[in-house]
Scaffold this motif. Structure first.
Motif, PDB file in Angstrom:
ATOM      1  N   PHE A  54       0.808  -1.219   0.000  1.00  0.00           N
ATOM      2  CA  PHE A  54       0.000   0.000   0.000  1.00  0.00           C
ATOM      3  C   PHE A  54       0.842   1.271   0.000  1.00  0.00           C
ATOM      4  CE2 PHE A  54      -3.195  -3.025   0.765  1.00  0.00           C
ATOM      5  CZ  PHE A  54      -4.404  -2.448   0.449  1.00  0.00           C
ATOM      6  N   ASP A  55       2.130   1.157   0.270  1.00  0.00           N
ATOM      7  CA  ASP A  55       3.003   2.328   0.199  1.00  0.00           C
ATOM      8  C   ASP A  55       3.452   2.616  -1.228  1.00  0.00           C
ATOM      9  OD1 ASP A  55       2.918   2.852   2.929  1.00  0.00           O
ATOM     10  OD2 ASP A  55       4.591   1.490   3.335  1.00  0.00           O
ATOM     11  N   THR A  56       3.250   1.664  -2.125  1.00  0.00           N
ATOM     12  CA  THR A  56       3.730   1.845  -3.495  1.00  0.00           C
ATOM     13  C   THR A  56       2.620   1.929  -4.532  1.00  0.00           C
ATOM     14  OG1 THR A  56       3.944  -0.532  -3.840  1.00  0.00           O
ATOM     15  CG2 THR A  56       5.882   0.626  -2.973  1.00  0.00           C
ATOM     16  N   ILE A  57       1.378   1.772  -4.108  1.00  0.00           N
ATOM     17  CA  ILE A  57       0.279   1.858  -5.072  1.00  0.00           C
ATOM     18  C   ILE A  57      -0.611   3.048  -4.737  1.00  0.00           C
ATOM     19  CG2 ILE A  57       0.241  -0.628  -5.472  1.00  0.00           C
ATOM     20  CD1 ILE A  57      -2.388  -0.719  -3.833  1.00  0.00           C
ATOM     21  N   PHE A  58      -1.403   3.429  -5.688  1.00  0.00           N
ATOM     22  CA  PHE A  58      -2.441   4.435  -5.478  1.00  0.00           C
ATOM     23  C   PHE A  58      -3.746   3.660  -5.499  1.00  0.00           C
ATOM     24  CE2 PHE A  58      -5.251   7.924  -6.568  1.00  0.00           C
ATOM     25  CZ  PHE A  58      -4.768   8.908  -5.722  1.00  0.00           C
ATOM     26  N   LEU A  59      -4.337   3.483  -4.345  1.00  0.00           N
ATOM     27  CA  LEU A  59      -5.415   2.516  -4.160  1.00  0.00           C
ATOM     28  C   LEU A  59      -6.593   2.723  -5.102  1.00  0.00           C
ATOM     29  CD1 LEU A  59      -6.295   0.049  -2.606  1.00  0.00           C
ATOM     30  CD2 LEU A  59      -7.259   1.551  -0.874  1.00  0.00           C
ATOM     31  N   GLN A  60      -7.026   3.960  -5.299  1.00  0.00           N
ATOM     32  CA  GLN A  60      -8.184   4.185  -6.170  1.00  0.00           C
ATOM     33  C   GLN A  60      -7.910   3.725  -7.595  1.00  0.00           C
ATOM     34  OE1 GLN A  60      -8.930   8.386  -5.228  1.00  0.00           O
ATOM     35  NE2 GLN A  60     -10.959   7.758  -4.559  1.00  0.00           N
ATOM     36  N   LEU A  61      -6.750   4.063  -8.133  1.00  0.00           N
ATOM     37  CA  LEU A  61      -6.434   3.633  -9.499  1.00  0.00           C
ATOM     38  C   LEU A  61      -6.261   2.126  -9.577  1.00  0.00           C
ATOM     39  CD1 LEU A  61      -3.968   6.255 -10.999  1.00  0.00           C
ATOM     40  CD2 LEU A  61      -6.350   5.863 -11.561  1.00  0.00           C
ATOM     41  N   GLY A  90      -1.322  20.752   2.574  1.00  0.00           N
ATOM     42  CA  GLY A  90      -0.081  19.966   2.551  1.00  0.00           C
ATOM     43  C   GLY A  90      -0.342  18.480   2.410  1.00  0.00           C
ATOM     44  N   SER A  91      -1.333  17.969   3.141  1.00  0.00           N
ATOM     45  CA  SER A  91      -1.646  16.542   3.045  1.00  0.00           C
ATOM     46  C   SER A  91      -2.221  16.204   1.669  1.00  0.00           C
ATOM     47  CB  SER A  91      -2.590  16.109   4.164  1.00  0.00           C
ATOM     48  OG  SER A  91      -3.808  16.800   4.098  1.00  0.00           O
ATOM     49  N   LYS A  92      -2.950  17.121   1.071  1.00  0.00           N
ATOM     50  CA  LYS A  92      -3.474  16.894  -0.278  1.00  0.00           C
ATOM     51  C   LYS A  92      -2.348  16.862  -1.304  1.00  0.00           C
ATOM     52  CE  LYS A  92      -8.050  18.751   0.562  1.00  0.00           C
ATOM     53  NZ  LYS A  92      -9.074  19.706   0.195  1.00  0.00           N
ATOM     54  N   VAL A  93      -1.358  17.726  -1.139  1.00  0.00           N
ATOM     55  CA  VAL A  93      -0.205  17.738  -2.057  1.00  0.00           C
ATOM     56  C   VAL A  93       0.588  16.439  -1.920  1.00  0.00           C
ATOM     57  CG1 VAL A  93       2.006  18.868  -2.527  1.00  0.00           C
ATOM     58  CG2 VAL A  93      -0.061  20.242  -2.208  1.00  0.00           C
ATOM     59  N   ARG A  94       0.805  15.978  -0.687  1.00  0.00           N
ATOM     60  CA  ARG A  94       1.517  14.712  -0.473  1.00  0.00           C
ATOM     61  C   ARG A  94       0.746  13.547  -1.092  1.00  0.00           C
ATOM     62  NH1 ARG A  94       2.556  17.361   4.218  1.00  0.00           N
ATOM     63  NH2 ARG A  94       0.862  16.366   5.375  1.00  0.00           N
ATOM     64  N   TYR A  95      -0.567  13.566  -0.932  1.00  0.00           N
ATOM     65  CA  TYR A  95      -1.409  12.524  -1.520  1.00  0.00           C
ATOM     66  C   TYR A  95      -1.295  12.549  -3.041  1.00  0.00           C
ATOM     67  CZ  TYR A  95      -5.698   9.824  -2.368  1.00  0.00           C
ATOM     68  OH  TYR A  95      -6.618   8.892  -2.787  1.00  0.00           O
ATOM     69  N   ALA A  96      -1.349  13.718  -3.625  1.00  0.00           N
ATOM     70  CA  ALA A  96      -1.241  13.850  -5.078  1.00  0.00           C
ATOM     71  C   ALA A  96       0.133  13.412  -5.569  1.00  0.00           C
ATOM     72  CB  ALA A  96      -1.532  15.285  -5.501  1.00  0.00           C
ATOM     73  N   SER A  97       1.180  13.643  -4.771  1.00  0.00           N
ATOM     74  CA  SER A  97       2.521  13.248  -5.194  1.00  0.00           C
ATOM     75  C   SER A  97       2.644  11.729  -5.281  1.00  0.00           C
ATOM     76  CB  SER A  97       3.585  13.829  -4.262  1.00  0.00           C
ATOM     77  OG  SER A  97       3.547  13.192  -3.008  1.00  0.00           O
ATOM     78  N   ARG A  98       1.863  11.002  -4.490  1.00  0.00           N
ATOM     79  CA  ARG A  98       1.885   9.539  -4.575  1.00  0.00           C
ATOM     80  C   ARG A  98       1.420   9.063  -5.943  1.00  0.00           C
ATOM     81  NH1 ARG A  98      -0.840   6.407   0.179  1.00  0.00           N
ATOM     82  NH2 ARG A  98       0.042   4.728  -1.037  1.00  0.00           N
ATOM     83  N   ILE A  99       0.475   9.755  -6.528  1.00  0.00           N
ATOM     84  CA  ILE A  99      -0.019   9.333  -7.832  1.00  0.00           C
ATOM     85  C   ILE A  99       1.062   9.507  -8.892  1.00  0.00           C
ATOM     86  CG2 ILE A  99      -1.092  11.536  -8.452  1.00  0.00           C
ATOM     87  CD1 ILE A  99      -2.339   8.068  -9.381  1.00  0.00           C
ATOM     88  N   VAL A 100       1.857  10.551  -8.778  1.00  0.00           N
ATOM     89  CA  VAL A 100       2.947  10.762  -9.734  1.00  0.00           C
ATOM     90  C   VAL A 100       3.936   9.607  -9.648  1.00  0.00           C
ATOM     91  CG1 VAL A 100       4.875  12.278 -10.332  1.00  0.00           C
ATOM     92  CG2 VAL A 100       2.668  13.263  -9.684  1.00  0.00           C
ATOM     93  N   LYS A 101       4.306   9.214  -8.438  1.00  0.00           N
ATOM     94  CA  LYS A 101       5.222   8.078  -8.255  1.00  0.00           C
ATOM     95  C   LYS A 101       4.602   6.801  -8.809  1.00  0.00           C
ATOM     96  CE  LYS A 101       7.202   9.949  -4.038  1.00  0.00           C
ATOM     97  NZ  LYS A 101       7.305   9.778  -2.585  1.00  0.00           N
TER      98      LYS A 101
END
Length: 106
Positions: A54-61, A90-101
């Motif tokens: 779960f640290d490496t995936i974006f769950l919704q996608l 800030g938490s929204k930006v961090r969440y969005a950065s996970r999708i980029v990764k």
């Protein structure tokens, strides 16, 4: 998937959300334009999701990708005056950065 057909929040928050989920829909055509808050999965989808890190995936996608058929149920997202877990910018930006990764790993 219970997608957000109506939202009770407004302004800049809604604009950012629309942009974010519109970008996600570029990478996954099954993504509803407002995102989704919950879903019901069959056993095969559940097995696939729990086997992931779960640290490496974006769950919704990932949930949309592994599901063969997706059915949508419109929901209304209302402000919850008792929920104190509101996301900061800030938490929204961090969440969005996970999708980029996640996207660049594919």
């Amino acid at each position: 998937m219970g997608y957000r057909a109506i939202r009770s929040d407004n302004g800049f928050v809604v604009l950012l959300s629309k942009i974010f989920f519109r970008l996600l829909s570029v990478f996954e055509s099954k993504m509803p334009s407002g995102g989704f808050d919950f879903g019901l999965f069959n056993y095969q989808v559940w097995q696939s999701l729990v086997s992931k890190d779960f640290d490496t995936i974006f769950l919704q996608l990932e949930a949309l990708r592994v599901s063969r058929k997706t059915y949508y149920l419109p929901t209304e997202r209302k402000n919850d005056n008792f929920d104190k877990s509101s996301w900061t910018i800030g938490s929204k930006v961090r969440y969005a950065s996970r999708i980029v990764k996640y996207i660049f790993k594919l």
